[in-house]
Scaffold this motif. Structure first.
Motif, short mmCIF file in Angstrom:
data_model
loop_
_atom_site.label_atom_id
_atom_site.label_comp_id
_atom_site.label_asym_id
_atom_site.label_seq_id
_atom_site.Cartn_x
_atom_site.Cartn_y
_atom_site.Cartn_z
N SER A 1 0.81 -1.22 0.00
CA SER A 1 0.00 0.00 0.00
C SER A 1 0.84 1.27 0.00
O SER A 1 0.31 2.37 -0.18
N ARG A 2 2.17 1.15 0.20
CA ARG A 2 3.02 2.34 0.29
C ARG A 2 4.22 2.24 -0.66
O ARG A 2 5.27 2.81 -0.40
N LEU A 3 4.06 1.55 -1.76
CA LEU A 3 5.19 1.35 -2.67
C LEU A 3 5.71 2.66 -3.24
O LEU A 3 6.93 2.90 -3.30
N GLU A 4 4.81 3.53 -3.70
CA GLU A 4 5.25 4.79 -4.30
C GLU A 4 5.99 5.64 -3.28
O GLU A 4 7.02 6.25 -3.60
N GLU A 5 5.49 5.69 -2.08
CA GLU A 5 6.16 6.46 -1.03
C GLU A 5 7.55 5.89 -0.74
O GLU A 5 8.52 6.65 -0.54
N LEU A 6 7.67 4.58 -0.74
CA LEU A 6 8.96 3.96 -0.48
C LEU A 6 9.95 4.24 -1.60
O LEU A 6 11.15 4.43 -1.34
N ARG A 7 9.49 4.27 -2.84
CA ARG A 7 10.38 4.60 -3.95
C ARG A 7 10.91 6.03 -3.83
O ARG A 7 12.09 6.30 -4.08
N VAL A 8 10.04 6.95 -3.44
CA VAL A 8 10.46 8.34 -3.26
C VAL A 8 11.48 8.44 -2.13
O VAL A 8 12.51 9.14 -2.25
N LEU A 9 11.22 7.75 -1.02
CA LEU A 9 12.17 7.78 0.09
C LEU A 9 13.52 7.22 -0.32
O LEU A 9 14.58 7.71 0.09
N ALA B 1 17.06 7.81 1.60
CA ALA B 1 16.73 7.05 2.80
C ALA B 1 17.47 5.72 2.80
O ALA B 1 17.58 5.05 1.77
N THR B 2 18.00 5.35 3.95
CA THR B 2 18.71 4.08 4.05
C THR B 2 17.70 2.93 4.12
O THR B 2 16.50 3.13 4.33
N ARG B 3 18.22 1.72 3.95
CA ARG B 3 17.35 0.56 4.04
C ARG B 3 16.74 0.43 5.43
O ARG B 3 15.58 0.04 5.57
N ALA B 4 17.52 0.76 6.48
CA ALA B 4 16.98 0.71 7.84
C ALA B 4 15.83 1.70 8.02
O ALA B 4 14.83 1.39 8.68
N GLN B 5 15.95 2.89 7.46
CA GLN B 5 14.89 3.88 7.57
C GLN B 5 13.63 3.44 6.82
O GLN B 5 12.52 3.72 7.26
N ILE B 6 13.81 2.78 5.72
CA ILE B 6 12.65 2.35 4.94
C ILE B 6 11.91 1.20 5.63
O ILE B 6 10.67 1.17 5.66
N ARG B 7 12.67 0.29 6.20
CA ARG B 7 12.01 -0.88 6.78
C ARG B 7 11.55 -0.66 8.22
O ARG B 7 10.78 -1.45 8.76
N ARG B 8 12.02 0.42 8.87
CA ARG B 8 11.73 0.64 10.29
C ARG B 8 10.24 0.67 10.60
O ARG B 8 9.80 0.02 11.56
N PRO B 9 9.40 1.42 9.85
CA PRO B 9 7.96 1.41 10.19
C PRO B 9 7.34 0.02 10.12
O PRO B 9 6.47 -0.32 10.93
N PHE B 10 7.80 -0.81 9.19
CA PHE B 10 7.22 -2.13 9.05
C PHE B 10 7.67 -3.08 10.16
O PHE B 10 6.94 -3.98 10.53
#
Length: 334
Positions: free
Chosen positions: A230-238, A243-252
């Motif tokens: 549900s947040r793929l587009e937002e993750l691509r922008v980050l 944004a580091t991999r840790a920052q991207i995966r942290r909310p999940f």
């Protein structure tokens, strides 16, 4: 014209590159964690129905192994509580002389198998029998009219720990040869059944615990995967803005923590309801053996362990879902 072409070439070369990651700052790191927690709260609150469903599934997956663990601990405690009960009961013939009874007691005191003993003489046996049969007035009257006591004396013998059944059988044969001894009963059935049941519950708990833990991980992974989709587009922008991999995966990962903790709370509630439901019949069952009802293991340490296990399974499930999907998102963002 050549300068413009060089500028266009540089722009095209940099199009697939990400912005450089910023230097680590503790304040920014804590702020990012607060952001991830806030996003998790928002995501869970907006999808409360599906979140409750995930919590229920994870809670059921945790409740059964936890219940088997509680049962195993209480069986062990019950076994320990029964260690002081007699392992042998020596029944004397009716009218056996006191000297013969004393001789048997002296012989048993010299045996290394015996921990303690308790004598119930014929008069005590008659009084206990009349008290137990007080509701049957005709039987009580018949016993009172007898000129002699029809009940024999008995000797209850507590056996030392770690005694083999063959040793008890040998001691029984030895006692049967003593004058005045009518029969010797080895009271081992309940203890053997209880120990076998304890081992069975322990092994079932390990097997079912592993299977249901896998189920909890898969349920959490599927739920976190939906959140990622549900947040793929937002993750691509980050990913593009550095944004580091840790920052991207942290909310999940926090999604996994929330799902695991919620499931553990549901499991604790299910266990509490179950213990309340079986309290009355369990009291009646153990009360017939003069054993007080006391649930062992369901305390603060058990609940904290349950919460920790739930949180760990949630994080593992989130890692399973995040690892492959986040890698794909970063590759698409280049």
């Amino acid at each position: 014209m050549r300068a413009e072409l060089r500028m266009a070439g540089k722009s095209s070369a940099n199009r697939g590159k990400r912005w450089p990651a910023p230097a680590f700052r503790l304040g920014d790191w804590l702020s990012d964690h607060r952001r991830a927690i806030a996003e998790t709260f928002e995501f869970v609150s907006l999808r409360l129905g599906s979140s409750l469903f995930v919590w229920l599934l994870v809670g059921i997956a945790l409740a059964l192994p936890a219940a088997l663990r509680l049962a195993q601990q209480n069986f062990v405690a019950l076994d320990d509580g029964w260690q002081g009960q007699p392992g042998l009961t020596v029944y004397f013939m009716v009218g056996t002389e006191t000297d013969n009874v004393a001789a048997v007691q002296s012989q048993l005191r010299q045996s290394p198998l015996v921990a303690a003993m308790q004598l119930t003489d014929a008069q005590q046996a008659l009084q206990e029998f009349m008290a137990a049969s007080a509701e049957s007035s005709s039987l009580t009257t018949a016993l009172e009219r007898m000129s002699e006591n029809p009940l024999p004396a008995s000797l209850q013998v507590s056996i030392a720990s770690d005694v083999f059944l063959e040793d008890l059988a040998a001691l029984r044969e030895e006692l049967l040869g003593v004058d005045g001894v009518d029969d010797v009963i080895i009271e081992r059935t309940w203890l053997e059944l209880l120990r076998n049941l304890t081992q069975l519950v322990e092994r079932l708990g390990l097997i079912l615990g592993a299977l249901f833990a896998l189920g909890a991980v898969l349920v959490t992974a599927a739920s976190v995967r939906l959140a990622i989709e549900s947040r793929l587009e937002e993750l691509r922008v980050l990913s593009l803005v550095g944004a580091t991999r840790a920052q991207i995966r942290r909310p999940f990962l926090y999604f996994g923590v929330f799902y695991g903790l919620g499931g553990a709370v549901v499991a604790a509630m299910l266990l509490a309801i179950t213990l309340t439901a079986i309290e009355a019949p369990l009291t009646a069952l153990l009360g017939s053996y003069d054993i007080p009802v006391q649930v062992h293991g369901f305390g603060v340490a058990f609940l904290l362990t349950l919460l920790g296990v739930g949180m760990a399974l949630g994080v593992i499930g989130a890692l399973v879902a995040v690892r492959q999907r986040i890698r794909g998102v970063q590759e698409m963002a280049y």
